[in-house]
Design a protein around this motif. Structure first.
Motif, mmCIF file in Angstrom:
data_model
loop_
_atom_site.group_PDB
_atom_site.id
_atom_site.type_symbol
_atom_site.label_atom_id
_atom_site.label_comp_id
_atom_site.label_asym_id
_atom_site.label_seq_id
_atom_site.Cartn_x
_atom_site.Cartn_y
_atom_site.Cartn_z
ATOM 1 N N SER A 264 0.604 -9.385 -7.622
ATOM 2 C CA SER A 264 -0.659 -9.438 -7.079
ATOM 3 C C SER A 264 0.153 -10.902 -6.208
ATOM 4 O O SER A 264 -0.058 -10.884 -4.410
ATOM 5 N N ALA A 265 0.459 -11.484 -6.824
ATOM 6 C CA ALA A 265 1.416 -12.361 -5.768
ATOM 7 C C ALA A 265 2.102 -11.998 -5.360
ATOM 8 O O ALA A 265 1.965 -12.312 -3.882
ATOM 9 N N ILE B 169 -3.604 -10.824 3.806
ATOM 10 C CA ILE B 169 -3.269 -10.805 1.938
ATOM 11 C C ILE B 169 -4.011 -10.876 1.251
ATOM 12 O O ILE B 169 -3.721 -9.839 0.142
ATOM 13 N N SER B 170 -5.574 -10.447 1.202
ATOM 14 C CA SER B 170 -6.052 -9.443 0.735
ATOM 15 C C SER B 170 -5.698 -8.033 0.671
ATOM 16 O O SER B 170 -5.878 -7.531 -0.339
ATOM 17 N N THR B 171 -4.687 -7.423 1.799
ATOM 18 C CA THR B 171 -4.720 -6.058 1.474
ATOM 19 C C THR B 171 -3.643 -5.958 0.746
ATOM 20 O O THR B 171 -3.218 -4.706 -0.283
ATOM 21 N N GLY B 172 -2.388 -6.843 0.943
ATOM 22 C CA GLY B 172 -1.080 -7.077 -0.454
ATOM 23 C C GLY B 172 -1.758 -7.398 -1.465
ATOM 24 O O GLY B 172 -0.667 -6.746 -2.475
ATOM 25 N N PHE B 173 -2.824 -8.164 -2.007
ATOM 26 C CA PHE B 173 -3.455 -8.549 -3.093
ATOM 27 C C PHE B 173 -3.791 -7.070 -3.812
ATOM 28 O O PHE B 173 -3.056 -6.830 -4.651
ATOM 29 N N ILE B 174 -4.050 -6.379 -2.606
ATOM 30 C CA ILE B 174 -4.863 -5.101 -3.595
ATOM 31 C C ILE B 174 -3.923 -4.256 -3.724
ATOM 32 O O ILE B 174 -3.552 -3.537 -5.158
ATOM 33 N N ALA B 175 -2.874 -4.350 -3.100
ATOM 34 C CA ALA B 175 -1.829 -3.259 -3.140
ATOM 35 C C ALA B 175 -0.712 -3.323 -3.995
ATOM 36 O O ALA B 175 -0.611 -2.954 -5.508
#
Length: 79
Positions: free
Chosen positions: A16-17, A57-63
């Motif tokens: 997630s990071a 950022i939110s898309t990257g976290f979910i991915a």
């Protein structure tokens, strides 16, 4: 906490990071590149760079979290 649970938490947090960093950086760079283009579009001018970065950022976290859970699921079923 069980050892397997600790490993899963570590996997999810690290993926997630990484997703947050990559998603935020990519969105920020895209918004900066959009403003430096030779033909600036009205869509580029109306987008807020901060909101665009937060969406990345939110898309990257979910991915990242999804990838970690997917990898853990696959490893669990291979055993």
């Amino acid at each position: 906490m069980d050892r397997k649970v600790k490993r899963l938490v570590l996997l999810v947090v690290s993926c997630s990071a990484a997703g947050v960093i990559l998603g935020g950086t990519a969105s920020w760079a895209e918004s900066k590149q959009c403003l430096k283009a030779t033909h600036v579009t009205s869509e580029c001018l109306t987008q807020d760079p901060v909101m665009n970065t937060l969406q990345g950022i939110s898309t990257g976290f979910i991915a990242g979290a999804g990838a970690a859970f997917g990898a853990a699921w696959q490893l669990r079923h291979e055993e």
